[in-house]
Design an enzyme around this catalytic site. Structure first.
Site, mmCIF file in Angstrom:
data_model
loop_
_atom_site.group_PDB
_atom_site.id
_atom_site.type_symbol
_atom_site.label_atom_id
_atom_site.label_comp_id
_atom_site.label_asym_id
_atom_site.label_seq_id
_atom_site.Cartn_x
_atom_site.Cartn_y
_atom_site.Cartn_z
ATOM 1 C CD GLU A 1 43.020 40.007 39.983
ATOM 2 O OE1 GLU A 1 43.345 41.110 39.515
ATOM 3 O OE2 GLU A 1 42.513 39.111 39.268
ATOM 4 C CG HIS B 1 44.494 39.001 36.372
ATOM 5 N ND1 HIS B 1 43.196 38.641 36.671
ATOM 6 C CD2 HIS B 1 44.731 38.560 35.115
ATOM 7 C CE1 HIS B 1 42.662 38.007 35.635
ATOM 8 N NE2 HIS B 1 43.574 37.938 34.686
ATOM 9 C CB CYS C 1 41.442 40.076 32.813
ATOM 10 S SG CYS C 1 42.352 39.098 31.602
HETATM 11 N N1 GLN Z 1 38.680 35.452 28.310
HETATM 12 C C1 GLN Z 1 39.543 36.566 28.169
HETATM 13 C C2 GLN Z 1 40.810 36.203 27.428
HETATM 14 O O1 GLN Z 1 41.194 35.061 27.339
HETATM 15 C C3 GLN Z 1 39.883 37.203 29.508
HETATM 16 C C4 GLN Z 1 40.578 36.288 30.466
HETATM 17 C C5 GLN Z 1 40.528 36.749 31.897
HETATM 18 O O2 GLN Z 1 39.651 37.519 32.282
HETATM 19 N N2 GLN Z 1 41.421 36.258 32.716
HETATM 20 O O3 GLN Z 1 41.484 37.060 26.909
#
Ligand code: GLN
Length: 545
Positions: free
Chosen positions: A509, A507, A381
């Site tokens: 995970e 994600h 992410c």
């Molecule tokens: N801050 C970033 C976004 O909003 C990544 C979010 C995250 O890592 N879950 O796109």
């Protein structure tokens, strides 16, 4: 058979591992062939934990249907492979919001709205999962917090009423703590007795007690607890410290926790299921002793903040016959000048998810190092977004490239707000959340790791790769190999001239479970295992496990 309800409460202190016990009960009943679900009720006012700082409550877990939930749902899914949904994570905030919205609509026809019965009725409705068309043999409900908290009183009242209403179809499992006093060389049952008294004073007699302990409890001590607390001896089980949380279900089965629940309910116990795959996994775990040192580059120096990533690494290590030794590396302390030392002796690094400016330059410095030094790197992410920014700055030559989350005025917004996010002003539950399709390119490394082209993965973000720069990235070697077929949002980037360099906007995970570890984590650990003999572990071991 009618649905049966198991309530799991906790006493004495928090952090005893109620979630692990609830997940273990789920696992044991599933192994007996029952249809089971596990839900968590949290007594805080936030509508969901999505707006909570991870320092407050650990990681925010995301369900397939896009609910931001407590990290215990991660345990439930990892232990049981059950897919949870928004119905499995309820807070006091959500209960109140439902009741208040109903009141504003005029649904209560002039009545005075009170904690009892209106709030408790709404809690009961959700505990019974009324209004959902699901059908379960067992519904396990874990209540967050500790008995005696002001906040959890309405939940306890709802459980009291339900036990009265449901009779034998409801069972209450209470988890307490038996401390060992070194000076006296004694294990003490008094806190447990008090905790059970507190529960009794709310009209709830626990059926089963699970005693958390650092030392083995003998039968005499269990007998004492049983007689002081009006519980059968066979219903007092102990949860000793274990080398791994994944041994807990087996320990609970050995002590007959599932059998005790079934006897209380009045269903035949039958044979104890063998749980072969689970035992095979535990065997692999015992054998996996070679340590591989992995860096978690992030900003939250707290075990629970990256819970699912840690567990995914551990599980993937075990299936590769190695033990992932995880080092937290605080990205706020990383600079281009000290990055080599900071990442020294790590076989590979994970660049963690996150929000906001703090620590991002350290993440970029870490990526520049691992990219140029051929160190396996997995960006998740925000981690993937940082891979993109680092590449734009140091390969494409856009020195001020950034995400508009960090710098709204950058001349090269390689990561930018998603179109559908532009009109959104509220913070809670408004991100791109939950599972979305992703199509992987033929011939890409990621496609070969998954072994298929169409995948579905869970998301939690507002920003995305800016497609305006797509061709430029591609020509310079950063390949955008995964995209959402509907919106063409880039979901995966990879480098081909690097041993392992993959970034995912999603994600992975969240979907890695004990019996089904995620392919990306498996492959990452496989790669680290290949290169490990050349890594000398001189680094002072800190923060690993
Ligand atoms: N801050 C970033 C976004 O909003 C990544 C979010 C995250 O890592 N879950 O796109």
């Amino acid at each position: 058979m009618n649905s049966k309800y198991i309530f799991v409460t906790g006493g004495v202190v928090s952090s005893l591992g109620k979630g692990i016990i609830a997940a273990s009960i789920g696992k044991l009943l599933l192994a007996r062939g029952y249809k089971v679900t596990i839900q968590k009720f949290d007594p805080y006012i936030n509508i969901d934990p999505g707006t909570l700082n991870p320092y407050e409550h650990g990681e925010c877990y995301v369900t397939t249907d896009g609910m931001e939930t407590d990290l215990d749902l991660g345990h439930y899914e990892r232990f049981t492979d059950i897919q949870t949904t928004r119905n499995n994570s309820i807070t006091t905030g959500r209960i109140y919001k439902t009741v208040i919205d109903r009141e504003r609509r005029g649904d209560y026809l002039g009545k005075t709205i009170q904690v009892v019965p209106h709030i408790t009725d709404e809690i009961k409705r959700r505990m019974l999962r009324e209004g959902t068309d699901e059908d379960y043999d067992f519904v396990i409900t874990e209540v967050g917090g500790t008995i005696g908290d002001i906040e959890s009183a309405p939940f306890m009242e709802a459980i009291r009423q339900l036990r009265w209403q449901l009779g034998k179809d409801a069972v209450c499992v209470h988890l307490t703590y038996v401390p060992y006093l070194k000076a006296a060389d004694e294990l003490k049952t008094k806190p447990t007795q008090h905790s059970v008294k507190e529960l009794q004073s709310m009209g709830i007699q626990p059926d089963i007690l699970v005693l958390r302990t650092e030392r083995h409890l003998d039968d005499a001590l269990r007998m004492k607890v049983a007689s002081f607390c009006n519980v059968d001896l066979e219903c007092v089980v102990q949860s000793e410290d274990m080398p791994s949380i994944y041994e807990v279900p087996v320990s609970m089965q050995r002590q007959g926790l599932d059998a005790a629940i079934m006897r209380k309910i009045g269903i035949p116990v039958g044979e104890t299921p063998a749980m072969r795959p689970w035992h095979d996994f535990l065997h692999l775990q015992q054998e996996a002793n070679t340590e591989i040192h992995v860096g978690l580059v992030g900003k939250y120096d707290l075990q629970d903040a990256y819970k699912s990533i840690r567990e995914s690494l551990l599980l993937a290590g075990i299936y590769n016959g190695v033990k992932a030794y995880i080092h937290f590396v605080n990205s706020e302390n990383i600079t281009p000048g000290n990055v080599e030392e900071q990442l020294q002796d790590l076989a590979g690094v994970i660049i963690c998810p996150g929000f906001g400016q703090r620590g991002i330059e350290g993440k970029i410095a870490a990526i520049q190092h691992t990219r140029t030094q051929n160190i396996p790197t997995f960006g998740i992410c925000l981690g993937m977004q940082m891979m993109v920014i680092e590449f734009a700055r140091h390969v494409l030559g856009y020195t001020d490239a950034n995400s508009t989350e960090m710098d709204a005025n950058t001349t090269h917004p390689v990561i930018d707000l998603m179109e559908e996010q532009k009109s959104i002003t509220g913070m809670g539950g408004t991100m791109r959340l939950g599972a979305y399709e992703c199509q992987l390119q033929q011939g890409s490394k990621t496609r070969s790791i998954y072994g298929k082209s169409n995948i579905r993965e869970r998301h939690r973000h507002r920003y995305e790769f800016n497609n305006h720069y797509l061709t430029e990235f591609e020509t310079h070697g950063m390949h955008c190999v995964g995209a959402n077929p509907a919106g063409k949002l880039i979901e995966v980037v990879e480098l081909t001239d690097h041993p392992w360099f993959i970034g995912t906007q999603f994600h992975p995970e969240y979907t890695s479970t004990v019996l089904h570890p995620h392919p990306l984590f498996l492959d990452f650990m496989k790669e680290l295992k290949k290169i490990v003999p050349s890594v000398v572990h001189t680094k002072a071991i800190k923060g690993g496990r």
